[in-house]
Scaffold this motif. Sequence first.
Motif: not given
Length: 131
Positions: A79-92
């Motif tokens: 998460r700390s490496s995430a930059r604008k334009g990366d995909l973000v996935f939501f989990h149950d």
Amino acid sequence: MSAEERKKKSSRSSRSFAVRAAKVMRTGNSLKGVPYRYGGSTPRGFDCSGFTSYVYRKAGVSLPRRASIQRAKARRISRSSARKGDLVFFHDSRGRVYHVGIYAGGNRTLHSGRPGTRVSTVNIWTRNVSF
């Protein structure tokens, strides 16, 4: 490969990522207001994975059509490496992917949410995400 060659290669890949990410964000933001449409993958209407696959295709990247398959094919980052334009996935709670969006920075996602909504940028609403 020498250290200098590795540095040049890394610099090129960073530049290419920045260019691609900028195009992803520009394209995604230009689609704000498009309605959610189940199974949609065109500017007439998008579901979540239809939106991400369309936006990334415009940036020259082919993504699978379903959110769970996009997750399976993506290289995981912290998460700390995430930059604008990366995909973000939501989990149950079981870890299954139920949604995908584009990370917009500042704990926000650009996405096509659910029926009755339009493409927009919203706060990430859960801790159960991966990048």
